[in-house]
Write an enzyme that holds these catalytic residues in place. Sequence first.
Site, PDB file in Angstrom:
ATOM      1  CE  LYS A 114      28.587 -16.472  41.168  1.00  0.00           C
ATOM      2  NZ  LYS A 114      28.060 -15.542  40.181  1.00  0.00           N
TER       3      LYS A 114
ATOM      4  CG  ASN B 282      23.919 -18.823  41.341  1.00  0.00           C
ATOM      5  OD1 ASN B 282      23.211 -19.821  41.177  1.00  0.00           O
ATOM      6  ND2 ASN B 282      23.500 -17.606  41.054  1.00  0.00           N
TER       7      ASN B 282
ATOM      8  CG  ASP C  47      25.040 -15.851  38.148  1.00  0.00           C
ATOM      9  OD1 ASP C  47      24.415 -15.287  39.053  1.00  0.00           O
ATOM     10  OD2 ASP C  47      26.199 -16.292  38.288  1.00  0.00           O
TER      11      ASP C  47
ATOM     12  N   GLY D 247      33.097 -14.937  33.664  1.00  0.00           N
ATOM     13  CA  GLY D 247      32.061 -15.813  34.210  1.00  0.00           C
ATOM     14  C   GLY D 247      30.649 -15.283  33.980  1.00  0.00           C
TER      15      GLY D 247
HETATM   16  P1  NAP Z   1      35.448 -11.791  35.261  1.00  0.00           P
HETATM   17  O1  NAP Z   1      35.182 -13.236  35.089  1.00  0.00           O
HETATM   18  O2  NAP Z   1      36.666 -11.362  35.996  1.00  0.00           O
HETATM   19  O3  NAP Z   1      35.470 -11.117  33.778  1.00  0.00           O
HETATM   20  C1  NAP Z   1      35.839  -9.765  33.612  1.00  0.00           C
HETATM   21  C2  NAP Z   1      35.677  -9.363  32.161  1.00  0.00           C
HETATM   22  O4  NAP Z   1      35.986  -7.967  32.055  1.00  0.00           O
HETATM   23  C3  NAP Z   1      36.615 -10.106  31.199  1.00  0.00           C
HETATM   24  O5  NAP Z   1      35.959 -10.304  29.973  1.00  0.00           O
HETATM   25  C4  NAP Z   1      37.778  -9.117  31.048  1.00  0.00           C
HETATM   26  O6  NAP Z   1      38.477  -9.244  29.820  1.00  0.00           O
HETATM   27  C5  NAP Z   1      37.017  -7.803  31.057  1.00  0.00           C
HETATM   28  N1  NAP Z   1      37.889  -6.679  31.436  1.00  0.00           N
HETATM   29  C6  NAP Z   1      38.404  -6.423  32.657  1.00  0.00           C
HETATM   30  N2  NAP Z   1      39.172  -5.318  32.599  1.00  0.00           N
HETATM   31  C7  NAP Z   1      39.132  -4.875  31.315  1.00  0.00           C
HETATM   32  C8  NAP Z   1      39.731  -3.769  30.613  1.00  0.00           C
HETATM   33  N3  NAP Z   1      40.534  -2.888  31.268  1.00  0.00           N
HETATM   34  N4  NAP Z   1      39.467  -3.618  29.296  1.00  0.00           N
HETATM   35  C9  NAP Z   1      38.668  -4.508  28.637  1.00  0.00           C
HETATM   36  N5  NAP Z   1      38.078  -5.570  29.246  1.00  0.00           N
HETATM   37  C10 NAP Z   1      38.317  -5.756  30.577  1.00  0.00           C
HETATM   38  O7  NAP Z   1      34.240 -11.057  36.018  1.00  0.00           O
HETATM   39  P2  NAP Z   1      32.687 -11.481  36.021  1.00  0.00           P
HETATM   40  O8  NAP Z   1      32.419 -12.298  37.222  1.00  0.00           O
HETATM   41  O9  NAP Z   1      32.338 -11.987  34.689  1.00  0.00           O
HETATM   42  O10 NAP Z   1      31.989 -10.057  36.289  1.00  0.00           O
HETATM   43  C11 NAP Z   1      31.945  -9.049  35.274  1.00  0.00           C
HETATM   44  C12 NAP Z   1      31.073  -7.882  35.731  1.00  0.00           C
HETATM   45  O11 NAP Z   1      29.723  -8.340  35.935  1.00  0.00           O
HETATM   46  C13 NAP Z   1      31.514  -7.273  37.065  1.00  0.00           C
HETATM   47  O12 NAP Z   1      31.364  -5.888  36.982  1.00  0.00           O
HETATM   48  C14 NAP Z   1      30.530  -7.861  38.074  1.00  0.00           C
HETATM   49  O13 NAP Z   1      30.327  -7.002  39.176  1.00  0.00           O
HETATM   50  C15 NAP Z   1      29.262  -7.941  37.211  1.00  0.00           C
HETATM   51  N6  NAP Z   1      28.299  -8.966  37.696  1.00  0.00           N
HETATM   52  C16 NAP Z   1      27.029  -8.561  38.005  1.00  0.00           C
HETATM   53  C17 NAP Z   1      26.092  -9.487  38.414  1.00  0.00           C
HETATM   54  C18 NAP Z   1      24.695  -9.039  38.776  1.00  0.00           C
HETATM   55  O14 NAP Z   1      23.945  -9.794  39.409  1.00  0.00           O
HETATM   56  N7  NAP Z   1      24.282  -7.871  38.356  1.00  0.00           N
HETATM   57  C19 NAP Z   1      26.441 -10.851  38.530  1.00  0.00           C
HETATM   58  C20 NAP Z   1      27.759 -11.238  38.186  1.00  0.00           C
HETATM   59  C21 NAP Z   1      28.674 -10.278  37.768  1.00  0.00           C
HETATM   60  P3  NAP Z   1      39.695 -10.295  29.677  1.00  0.00           P
HETATM   61  O15 NAP Z   1      39.061 -11.634  29.458  1.00  0.00           O
HETATM   62  O16 NAP Z   1      40.458  -9.822  28.520  1.00  0.00           O
HETATM   63  O17 NAP Z   1      40.471 -10.253  30.959  1.00  0.00           O
END
Ligand code: NAP
Length: 282
Positions: free
Chosen positions: A73, A94, A109, A136
């Site tokens: 992305k 996306n 998104d 993201g």
């Molecule tokens: P990402 O960029 O990797 O971001 C992950 C986030 O989670 C960061 O803010 C990270 O904090 C935090 N995090 C991870 N482990 C943690 C912990 N142990 N304690 C506290 N914070 C923690 O991932 P993303 O792409 O944004 O996706 C995030 C979630 O959204 C995922 O579950 C994904 O499956 C979901 N999602 C859903 C959709 C949908 O269509 N429904 C679309 C996109 C994503 P740090 O910055 O401190 O590392």
Amino acid sequence: MEIKLTNQTKKFCVIGDPVTHSKSPAIYNAMAKVLGVDMVYLCQPVKVDELEQFIQSVKLLGYGGFNATMPHKECLVQMVDHLDSDSEMCQSVNTVRIIDGELYGSSTDGGGFFHALLSQGCDPRGKNVVILGAGGAAKSVALKLVEQGVQSLVVANRSIDKAELLCKHNLNVMQGVDFQIDTLNRVMSECDVLVNCTSLGMEESAEFSTLEFLDHLPTHAMVCDLIYHPAETKLLEHARLRGLVTMNGLGMLIHQAILAMELFLGESVDRQAMEILVKEQF
Ligand code: NAP
């Protein structure tokens, strides 16, 4: 599902690494069938170092476009010829349309989450929102909600520097805070809509160490989780047992696909009918 192919069938696909688990082919092919559109939608694994080659190939093969998931992305922002306002705003692409050999990048998104909320009868405009996470997905959701006119938006993140960086987008409305329980408890008391955009609670992932912050939410608050595996995370379960309205991430997934389909077709579709149809694919 039976798909009738012709010599004019327009080709689309989803790329990612990994991507073979993707529900997108089932979703888009089902929508195309009901809408009577002559298109086929495939699943195409593409590694980061293969992205350039993939783009040359789909241009040559006359694809109508493609969707992208992790890890493409952000890379696509530099590789498309045009960015729409949403993809420019969140620096993420996306959905790509290919028209006369040029690539038009979009991001559905944030719009997907916004429309999912509306379809649940929750209009976030003028409301106080708290977002957990600053990755993201959080960025797309946060910036779309701010664009749509929320009253305030707090981003709470484990790495506070990432939350503060995201909030620089609009310091009049946004505020970055840390992820300590005292901070979370404090920001919840004014919150109308809470959105978990962290991976906490996802299948085979870590859990929140405590959910006590949910007890500080007003009784009218809505609690959303972007996760849809499991369908009800511990966060949503706790909120539901407290009597709060909840929404999982399936709606966002469905609505971002509907918005992307509209971009591919260049026209709007009956969103409600598509939502029902797409839900049947899960
Ligand atoms: P990402 O960029 O990797 O971001 C992950 C986030 O989670 C960061 O803010 C990270 O904090 C935090 N995090 C991870 N482990 C943690 C912990 N142990 N304690 C506290 N914070 C923690 O991932 P993303 O792409 O944004 O996706 C995030 C979630 O959204 C995922 O579950 C994904 O499956 C979901 N999602 C859903 C959709 C949908 O269509 N429904 C679309 C996109 C994503 P740090 O910055 O401190 O590392």
